[in-house]
Design a protein around this motif. Sequence first.
Motif, short mmCIF file in Angstrom:
data_model
loop_
_atom_site.label_atom_id
_atom_site.label_comp_id
_atom_site.label_asym_id
_atom_site.label_seq_id
_atom_site.Cartn_x
_atom_site.Cartn_y
_atom_site.Cartn_z
N GLU A 39 0.79 -1.19 0.00
CA GLU A 39 0.13 0.09 0.08
C GLU A 39 1.02 1.21 -0.09
O GLU A 39 0.64 2.29 -0.85
N ILE A 40 1.88 1.28 0.83
CA ILE A 40 2.76 2.46 1.04
C ILE A 40 3.40 2.63 -0.31
O ILE A 40 3.88 3.57 -0.71
N ARG A 41 3.94 1.48 -1.14
CA ARG A 41 4.86 1.50 -2.14
C ARG A 41 3.93 2.27 -3.12
O ARG A 41 4.60 2.94 -4.12
N LEU A 42 2.65 2.05 -3.47
CA LEU A 42 1.85 2.62 -4.24
C LEU A 42 1.67 4.07 -4.30
O LEU A 42 1.51 4.91 -4.98
N ARG A 43 1.66 4.11 -2.79
CA ARG A 43 1.09 5.78 -2.61
C ARG A 43 2.20 6.72 -2.23
O ARG A 43 2.32 7.58 -2.78
N LEU A 44 3.34 6.12 -1.73
CA LEU A 44 4.47 6.81 -1.57
C LEU A 44 5.36 7.05 -2.60
O LEU A 44 6.03 8.02 -2.80
N ARG A 45 5.54 6.05 -3.44
CA ARG A 45 6.55 6.08 -4.44
C ARG A 45 7.87 6.21 -4.11
O ARG A 45 8.26 7.26 -4.19
N PRO A 46 8.46 5.38 -3.16
CA PRO A 46 9.69 5.69 -2.55
C PRO A 46 10.79 5.82 -3.31
O PRO A 46 10.88 5.16 -4.28
N ASP A 47 11.88 6.51 -3.05
CA ASP A 47 13.29 6.63 -3.42
C ASP A 47 13.99 5.30 -3.35
O ASP A 47 15.11 4.86 -4.10
N LEU A 48 13.77 4.75 -2.31
CA LEU A 48 14.54 3.29 -1.90
C LEU A 48 13.70 2.71 -0.80
O LEU A 48 12.81 3.17 -0.09
N VAL A 49 13.94 1.63 -0.69
CA VAL A 49 13.01 0.74 0.31
C VAL A 49 14.07 -0.37 0.81
O VAL A 49 14.89 -1.07 0.28
N LEU A 50 14.12 -0.22 2.20
CA LEU A 50 14.93 -1.14 3.14
C LEU A 50 13.89 -2.20 3.68
O LEU A 50 12.70 -2.13 4.35
N LEU A 51 14.10 -3.44 3.08
CA LEU A 51 13.15 -4.39 3.16
C LEU A 51 13.59 -5.88 3.91
O LEU A 51 14.64 -6.43 3.46
N ASP A 52 12.84 -6.31 5.11
CA ASP A 52 13.55 -7.44 6.07
C ASP A 52 13.31 -8.45 5.06
O ASP A 52 12.23 -8.70 4.27
N ILE A 53 14.06 -9.62 5.25
CA ILE A 53 13.73 -11.05 4.62
C ILE A 53 12.71 -11.58 4.99
O ILE A 53 11.66 -12.23 4.65
N TRP A 54 12.64 -11.82 6.69
CA TRP A 54 11.98 -12.80 7.21
C TRP A 54 10.80 -11.81 7.91
O TRP A 54 10.88 -11.01 8.81
N MET A 55 9.56 -12.15 7.09
CA MET A 55 8.41 -11.45 7.92
C MET A 55 7.27 -12.44 8.06
O MET A 55 7.31 -13.62 7.36
N PRO A 56 6.05 -12.39 8.89
CA PRO A 56 5.23 -13.42 9.26
C PRO A 56 4.34 -13.71 7.91
O PRO A 56 3.83 -14.80 7.78
N ASP A 57 4.10 -12.82 7.31
CA ASP A 57 2.81 -13.15 6.16
C ASP A 57 3.44 -13.51 4.87
O ASP A 57 3.48 -14.56 4.55
N THR A 58 4.31 -12.72 4.13
CA THR A 58 4.99 -12.56 2.97
C THR A 58 6.41 -12.46 3.26
O THR A 58 6.61 -11.10 3.52
N ASP A 59 7.26 -13.24 2.92
CA ASP A 59 8.85 -12.66 3.32
C ASP A 59 9.17 -11.80 2.12
O ASP A 59 8.62 -11.78 1.27
N GLY A 60 10.25 -11.14 2.62
CA GLY A 60 10.85 -10.00 1.77
C GLY A 60 11.30 -10.32 0.43
O GLY A 60 11.02 -9.63 -0.65
N VAL A 61 11.98 -11.85 0.07
CA VAL A 61 12.38 -12.06 -1.07
C VAL A 61 11.09 -12.35 -2.06
O VAL A 61 11.06 -12.14 -3.05
N SER A 62 10.34 -12.91 -1.53
CA SER A 62 8.79 -12.93 -2.17
C SER A 62 8.35 -11.72 -2.62
O SER A 62 7.55 -11.72 -3.73
N LEU A 63 8.08 -10.78 -1.80
CA LEU A 63 7.58 -9.43 -2.12
C LEU A 63 8.53 -8.83 -3.41
O LEU A 63 7.92 -8.16 -3.96
#
Length: 231
Positions: A39-63
Motif C-alpha cells: 500500500e505504501i509503495r503505491l502511495r508514496l512511490r519511495p526513492d529507496l526501500v529497506l526490506l526485511d527478509i523474514w516477515m510473518p505473512d509474506t517474506d521479503g524475497v517473495s515481495l
Amino acid sequence: MAKILVVDDEVGIRELLSEILYNEGHTVEQAENAAQAREIRLRLRPDLVLLDIWMPDTDGVSLLKEWISQGLLTMPVIMMSGHASIDIAVEATRIGAMDFLEKPISLQKLLKTVAAGLLRNRTLQSSNFKTPRSVTKEITSANEDSSWSDTCLVPIDQNGSCKLGNVSLDQPLRDARDAFERVYFEYHLMRDGYSMTRVSERTGLERTHLYRKLKQLGITSTNRRRNNDSK
C-alpha cells in the motif's frame, strides 16, 4: 531529501532505522508487513526501500519477486536480515535487490549503503531508466539502400537516443568514455565515503593514477575534501 520506506516486522528496528534516516533529512514511512508495504509503495512511490527478509505473512524475497513481476521495482531495494543465509542474500541481489545488510546494522554501513542506493536512484531517474525486464526496445531505421532492425539493450530517451545511465551512446567514443568514467568514479567516491584509499583499492588504480584521473575528468578537490584515508 528522499522518500524511504522501512519494512520490518520488529517495531524496535523500524523505529531505530526511521529515526536515523529522519535525522539525515529523509522522509520515512514504516511498514510492519508485506500488505502495508504494498500500500505504501503505491502511495508514496519511495526513492529507496529497506526490506526485511523474514516477515510473518509474506517474506521479503517473495515481495521483491512480486514487485519485479508487476514492473514495480522502480527504486533500489536493500534487503535486511539477522538470520538469512548467504545463499538467500545472494539470491535476493541476483533477482534485483541492490544490496544486503546483516543485522545488527552499523550506523556507518547503513548510511553508506543508503547513500549509494539514493545515488543509483537519481542516476536511473535522470536517464528514465526502466526495470531490468523492460530496457530492451526495438528500433528500426532505414536509408536509401536498405532497412535494418537493431536492438538497444539500454533505455531510449524521448529523442530516440540510447543511454546507459545518464551517458548517451550517440556520441564519440572518447566523450562517452569520459562521461561513463565520471559517473563511475563519482559513484565509488560517494560509496566509500570519499576515502581515496578505499576507492583506489576498489577500482584497482594506484592513488597517483587515481588523483590524475579525477583531475582529468573534472572531479574537483571540493568533491573529495571529505577524504578520510585514516580509516
